[in-house]
Design an enzyme around this catalytic site. Structure first.
Site, PDB file in Angstrom:
ATOM      1  N   ARG A 177       1.269  -0.814  -0.170  1.00 13.19           N
ATOM      2  CA  ARG A 177      -0.260  -0.041  -0.489  1.00 13.19           C
ATOM      3  C   ARG A 177       0.887   1.046   0.185  1.00 13.19           C
ATOM      4  O   ARG A 177       0.624   2.592  -0.758  1.00 13.19           O
ATOM      5  CB  ARG A 177      -1.188  -0.046   0.785  1.00 13.19           C
ATOM      6  CG  ARG A 177      -1.668   1.022   0.800  1.00 13.19           C
ATOM      7  CD  ARG A 177      -2.950   1.532   2.881  1.00 13.19           C
ATOM      8  NE  ARG A 177      -3.581   2.264   2.416  1.00 13.19           N
ATOM      9  CZ  ARG A 177      -4.827   2.843   3.136  1.00 13.19           C
ATOM     10  NH1 ARG A 177      -4.558   1.208   4.095  1.00 13.19           N
ATOM     11  NH2 ARG A 177      -5.415   3.354   3.560  1.00 13.19           N
ATOM     12  N   ASN A 212     -10.524  -4.278  -1.546  1.00 14.32           N
ATOM     13  CA  ASN A 212     -10.676  -3.325  -2.040  1.00 14.32           C
ATOM     14  C   ASN A 212      -9.270  -3.106  -3.502  1.00 14.32           C
ATOM     15  O   ASN A 212      -9.057  -4.647  -2.953  1.00 14.32           O
ATOM     16  CB  ASN A 212     -10.190  -2.200  -1.557  1.00 14.32           C
ATOM     17  CG  ASN A 212     -11.266  -1.005  -0.990  1.00 14.32           C
ATOM     18  OD1 ASN A 212     -12.052  -1.244  -1.682  1.00 14.32           O
ATOM     19  ND2 ASN A 212     -10.334  -0.664   0.497  1.00 14.32           N
ATOM     20  N   CYS A 258     -19.216  -1.991   0.834  1.00 14.94           N
ATOM     21  CA  CYS A 258     -18.572  -0.792   1.590  1.00 14.94           C
ATOM     22  C   CYS A 258     -18.819   0.215   2.614  1.00 14.94           C
ATOM     23  O   CYS A 258     -20.146  -0.191   2.860  1.00 14.94           O
ATOM     24  CB  CYS A 258     -18.296   0.287  -0.041  1.00 14.94           C
ATOM     25  SG  CYS A 258     -17.032   1.161  -0.230  1.00 14.94           S
ATOM     26  N   HIS A 278     -16.557   3.483  -4.963  1.00  7.31           N
ATOM     27  CA  HIS A 278     -15.702   5.048  -4.372  1.00  7.31           C
ATOM     28  C   HIS A 278     -15.445   6.126  -5.361  1.00  7.31           C
ATOM     29  O   HIS A 278     -15.141   6.381  -5.912  1.00  7.31           O
ATOM     30  CB  HIS A 278     -14.565   4.684  -4.293  1.00  7.31           C
ATOM     31  CG  HIS A 278     -13.751   3.900  -2.911  1.00  7.31           C
ATOM     32  ND1 HIS A 278     -12.717   3.037  -2.534  1.00  7.31           N
ATOM     33  CD2 HIS A 278     -15.019   3.159  -2.421  1.00  7.31           C
ATOM     34  CE1 HIS A 278     -12.794   3.195  -1.646  1.00  7.31           C
ATOM     35  NE2 HIS A 278     -13.733   2.830  -1.159  1.00  7.31           N
ATOM     36  N   TYR A 318     -14.636   9.907  -1.875  1.00 10.28           N
ATOM     37  CA  TYR A 318     -13.193  10.111  -3.135  1.00 10.28           C
ATOM     38  C   TYR A 318     -13.750  10.368  -4.627  1.00 10.28           C
ATOM     39  O   TYR A 318     -12.720  10.601  -4.942  1.00 10.28           O
ATOM     40  CB  TYR A 318     -13.426   8.436  -3.704  1.00 10.28           C
ATOM     41  CG  TYR A 318     -13.094   7.161  -2.205  1.00 10.28           C
ATOM     42  CD1 TYR A 318     -11.916   6.874  -2.344  1.00 10.28           C
ATOM     43  CD2 TYR A 318     -13.992   6.642  -1.788  1.00 10.28           C
ATOM     44  CE1 TYR A 318     -11.126   6.493  -1.567  1.00 10.28           C
ATOM     45  CE2 TYR A 318     -13.594   6.074  -0.354  1.00 10.28           C
ATOM     46  CZ  TYR A 318     -12.154   6.257  -0.541  1.00 10.28           C
ATOM     47  OH  TYR A 318     -11.755   4.466   0.629  1.00 10.28           O
TER      48      TYR A 318
END
Length: 433
Positions: A97, A151, A171, A201, A255
């Site tokens: 990440r 995700n 989500c 998102h 987002y």
């Protein structure tokens, strides 16, 4: 149904996550909604798994819940006889990440784990692993529902559907906004129904209905009232200009800031420590707390980890799918489009309200989507199609095509540089690279 009769067996792949105590807390509190008799935590990290498993047992015991918690590193053994399998994994961990959030910034693009080039990297690492797990579920326990919280949810859910799995994506953005709106109005969250439309998102609240009673029809539209009275607070939560919300008359998801304020976000991200680094430190502290043998509640620090209301959303969805409360409920999920948004392919995965019950998931009809939103939805859907193709079949050209199609990239030279960096940072996770 599991062998436990009137109670259910749930399996969590990625059960060693620091998120898991949030889920366990919800299962313990909402036992009347979802009567769980056994919770199986599955994770390849055996030492971490035992730590989380111990805390899970103490949380259940502390709330007087009789559920049994078991742990295993074997996916097949863990999912056997489970009524539902929840996926919450992170391939490559926080280190991957951190890279996803770093190398795109070198090219002037947002570095984020689900949006843009970083999101594509995560999809490429994740889809093959999830499909392998899903095949194990199908072979051993074909009747189980797969609920994906991993995700990027839209792409992962589309991958599961394309392979014929009984799956739905989840989500926490919608339930988070529902809870915030309810708090502003001083009402029960179950009285708030969202006109929520888009992709995972990439969503907008085009309306907010205050119902006459939970689950009832009717009610009145309160979004203009919310924006008028609480627009500043809502905008601050989303880190978007209040003027934009007033101009559009909608509430975009957080987002959307990566699209509406891309260059501002790049500068902010360059100037601060990565979210991955902050989360890694929170996780380190959480694991120290979890090791305390007297801790039997989820610690307050877990709220800073993210995933607010994750457990409530998961419990509501699984309860509806398994029919533990009877009837049909309306929930925001990620599911096949099947004509709901007519400008998208049927096999696209959209995030919209749907009727959910033991018969499955049926997205509700949507009024026409305004061009300002439909254009971006269509563009990102095309990117997701290409991203899934790259995840399934590999190849530099497919990665390049997906990046070129992404609205945050869209330039040959930029897509070329991002492709090189993506491959360089992910070779250990990509069998074809």
């Amino acid at each position: 149904m599991s062998a436990l009769g009137s109670t259910l067996k749930l399996a969590v792949v990625g059960g060693g996550s620091t998120y898991t105590p949030e889920l366990v807390d919800g299962l313990a509190r909402l036992r009347d909604v979802l009567p769980v008799g056994e919770l199986v935590l599955i994770d390849p990290a055996a030492d971490r798994l035992e730590l989380i498993g111990g805390l899970a047992r103490r949380i259940f015991a502390g709330q007087g819940h009789p559920a049994v918690v078991t742990t295993t590193v074997d996916v097949g053994a863990g999912v056997a006889d489970a009524d539902a399998v929840l996926l919450q994994l992170r391939v490559g961990g926080q280190a991957a990440r951190h890279r996803d959030e770093t190398w795109p910034l070198e090219c002037g693009c947002v570095g984020q784990e689900t949006t843009g080039a970083g999101g594509l990297a995560k999809a490429l690492r994740t889809v093959p692993v999830v499909l392998d797990i899903a095949e194990t579920v199908r072979r051993i326990n074909p009747g189980a529902w797969i609920v994906d919280f991993t995700n990027p949810v839209g792409i992962v859910t589309r991958a599961l559907h394309s392979a014929g799995h009984r799956a739905v994506g989840l989500c926490n953005v919608a339930i988070g906004l529902q809870r915030r709106f309810a708090a502003h109005l001083g009402v029960d969250p179950e009285l708030i129904r969202l006109d929520h439309v888009g992709l995972n998102h990439l969503t907008w609240e085009r309306g907010v209905t205050l119902l006459d009673a939970p689950g009832a029809g009717g009610g009145r539209e309160v979004l203009p009232e919310l924006l008028s009275a609480y627009g500043t607070e809502i905008a601050e939560d989303l880190r978007l200009p209040r003027a934009l919300l007033q101009r559009l008359g909608v509430v975009p998801s957080y987002y959307l800031r990566y699209y509406y304020q891309h260059d501002v976000m790049v500068e902010e991200l360059r100037a601060q420590e990565s979210r991955a680094a902050r989360v890694a430190e929170i996780e380190r502290q959480l694991l120290e707390l979890y090791a305390d043998p007297v801790l039997d509640t989820k610690p307050e620090l877990l709220g800073r980890r993210g995933g607010a209301f994750y457990s409530e959303a998961a419990v509501q969805l699984i309860a509806a799918l398994l029919g533990t409360r009877g009837g049909t409920s309306v929930q925001v999920v990620n599911t096949r489009n099947d004509g709901v948004l007519p400008f998208l392919p049927d096999d696209a995965v959209v995030e919209v309200p749907a009727e959910v019950d033991a018969a499955g998931v049926r997205p509700l009809p949507q009024r026409p989507v305004e061009p300002l939103y439909a254009g971006l939805i269509a563009a990102v859907t095309a990117y997701e199609h290409l991203a899934l193709d790259a995840a399934l079949h590999g190849g530099r050209d497919r990665v390049f095509d997906a990046l070129l199609a992404h609205p945050l990239v869209g330039r040959i030279e930029l897509a070329d540089r991002l492709t090189d960096r993506l491959l360089a940072h992910n070779r250990e996770h990509l069998a074809w690279a």
